[in-house]
Write an enzyme that holds these catalytic residues in place. Structure first.
Site, PDB file in Angstrom:
ATOM      1  N   MET A  96       0.759  -1.652  -0.037  1.00 43.59           N
ATOM      2  CA  MET A  96      -0.006   0.179   0.042  1.00 43.59           C
ATOM      3  C   MET A  96       0.768   1.238  -0.345  1.00 43.59           C
ATOM      4  SD  MET A  96      -2.786  -1.441  -0.534  1.00 43.59           S
ATOM      5  CE  MET A  96      -3.961  -0.115  -0.240  1.00 43.59           C
ATOM      6  N   HIS A 115      -5.019  -4.789  -8.523  1.00 44.87           N
ATOM      7  CA  HIS A 115      -5.810  -3.654  -7.998  1.00 44.87           C
ATOM      8  C   HIS A 115      -6.690  -3.901  -8.113  1.00 44.87           C
ATOM      9  CE1 HIS A 115      -6.534   0.854  -7.164  1.00 44.87           C
ATOM     10  NE2 HIS A 115      -7.740   0.581  -7.287  1.00 44.87           N
ATOM     11  N   ALA A 179     -12.143 -13.120  -6.654  1.00 43.96           N
ATOM     12  CA  ALA A 179     -11.484 -12.871  -8.536  1.00 43.96           C
ATOM     13  C   ALA A 179      -9.268 -12.822  -8.023  1.00 43.96           C
ATOM     14  CB  ALA A 179     -11.719 -11.790  -9.296  1.00 43.96           C
TER      15      ALA A 179
HETATM   16  C1  GAR Z   1      -6.100  -6.661  -2.442  1.00 49.16           C
HETATM   17  O1  GAR Z   1      -7.163  -6.338  -2.408  1.00 49.16           O
HETATM   18  C2  GAR Z   1      -5.135  -6.148  -3.276  1.00 49.16           C
HETATM   19  O2  GAR Z   1      -6.596  -5.056  -4.651  1.00 49.16           O
HETATM   20  C3  GAR Z   1      -4.949  -4.215  -2.435  1.00 49.16           C
HETATM   21  O3  GAR Z   1      -5.296  -4.749  -1.320  1.00 49.16           O
HETATM   22  C4  GAR Z   1      -5.747  -6.054  -1.106  1.00 49.16           C
HETATM   23  C5  GAR Z   1      -4.575  -7.345  -0.213  1.00 49.16           C
HETATM   24  O4  GAR Z   1      -5.401  -7.577   0.307  1.00 49.16           O
HETATM   25  N1  GAR Z   1      -4.114  -3.788  -3.222  1.00 49.16           N
HETATM   26  C6  GAR Z   1      -4.555  -2.205  -3.703  1.00 49.16           C
HETATM   27  O5  GAR Z   1      -5.380  -2.069  -3.553  1.00 49.16           O
HETATM   28  C7  GAR Z   1      -3.243  -1.778  -4.447  1.00 49.16           C
HETATM   29  N2  GAR Z   1      -3.891  -0.362  -4.798  1.00 49.16           N
HETATM   30  P1  GAR Z   1      -4.736  -8.986   0.848  1.00 49.16           P
HETATM   31  O6  GAR Z   1      -3.845  -8.176   1.596  1.00 49.16           O
HETATM   32  O7  GAR Z   1      -5.845  -9.570   1.490  1.00 49.16           O
HETATM   33  O8  GAR Z   1      -3.445 -10.004   0.305  1.00 49.16           O
END
Ligand code: GAR
Length: 199
Positions: A96, A115, A179
Site C-alpha cells: 500500500m 488492483h 477473483a
Molecule cells: C487486495 O484487494 C489488493 O488488490 C489491494 O489490497 C488488497 C490486499 O489484500 N491492493 C491495492 O489496493 C493496491 N492499490 P490482501 O492483503 O489480503 O492480499
C-alpha cells in the site's frame, strides 16, 4: 528456467499466501515462478505471521516504510535483498505504498501489481468501496505492470465481478478477493512467459 520473485505486502496477506501456496508449497503451475522472499513495510502486519506459519522456509523481511521520509531507506534495503536473492520480478500483493519513480524506472516490466478494480476506473485506495458507493454494476480486478504513474501501467489481465443488488461492501470485497486469488497466479505466469495472452 525458474525466475526468482519477491513479494511485497502491507496488510492481511491473502494474495501473498495464495501465491505462496500455489507456487511454493504445492509447486503447481509451469514451474517458472520461484518465490524467494517476502517483504513487508509494516511492523506486525498480519501477512508476516501468516507467511511464517504457513511457509517458515521463506525468508521474510520487515523494512519500515509508513511515511515518505522512510522511502529511500526502504528502497535501498529492498535493492540489497533483490541483489542477494537474484530477484527478477517484484510482485506487489496488497503493497500500500508508492514506490519512487527512480526505483520503478530501474525495473521496467519487472514490477507487477494487483488492483481491486477494473482500471482505469477507481484508482487509488478503497477501490472496492468506491466502486460500490458509485453504484457501478460491474467492477473487478486488474493485474498490471507498475510504471511511474500510479495504477496506470500496461494491463496484463482483468477479471470482471458483477455487483448484485443484494451485495454489501463486505460481500463485494469477498467476491473481489476471490477473483484476485483466481487471476493473480495466472497473470504472473503470463508476465513471466513474456506476455502470452491466455487470461
Ligand atoms: C487486495 O484487494 C489488493 O488488490 C489491494 O489490497 C488488497 C490486499 O489484500 N491492493 C491495492 O489496493 C493496491 N492499490 P490482501 O492483503 O489480503 O492480499
Amino acid at each position: 528456467m525458474q525466475k526468482n520473485c519477491i513479494i511485497l505486502a502491507s496488510g492481511n496477506g491473502s494474495n501473498a499466501l495464495n501465491l505462496i501456496n500455489k507456487f511454493y508449497m504445492s509447486k503447481t503451475g509451469s514451474g517458472l515462478v520461484n518465490i524467494s522472499a517476502v517483504v513487508s513495510n509494516i511492523e506486525g502486519a498480519p501477512v508476516i505471521g501468516k507467511v511464517k506459519k504457513n511457509s517458515p522456509d521463506i525468508p521474510i523481511f520487515t523494512i519500515p516504510f509508513t511515511s515518505l521520509s522512510e522511502r529511500k531507506l526502504f528502497e535501498s534495503a529492498l535493492e540489497n535483498i533483490i541483489e542477494k536473492y537474484k530477484i527478477k520480478y517484484i510482485i506487489l500483493a496488497g503493497f500500500m505504498k508508492i514506490l519512487s519513480k527512480e526505483f520503478v524506472s530501474k525495473f521496467p516490466y519487472k514490477i507487477i501489481n494487483i488492483h481491486p478494480s477494473l482500471l482505469p476506473a477507481f484508482k487509488g485506495r478503497d477501490a472496492i468501496k468506491n466502486a460500490f458507493e458509485y453504484g457501478v454494476k460491474y467492477t473487478g480486478v486488474t493485474v498490471h505492470y507498475v510504471t511511474q504513474e500510479v495504477d496506470a501501467g500496461p494491463i496484463i489481465c482483468q477479471e470482471i465481478v458483477k455487483i448484485e443488488d443484494s451485495d454489501t461492501v463486505e460481500s463485494l470485497e469477498a467476491k473481489v478477493h476471490k477473483a484476485e486469488h483466481k487471476i493473480y497466479p495466472v497473470a504472473i505466469e503470463i508476465a513471466l512467459t513474456d506476455g502470452n495472452p491466455q487470461c
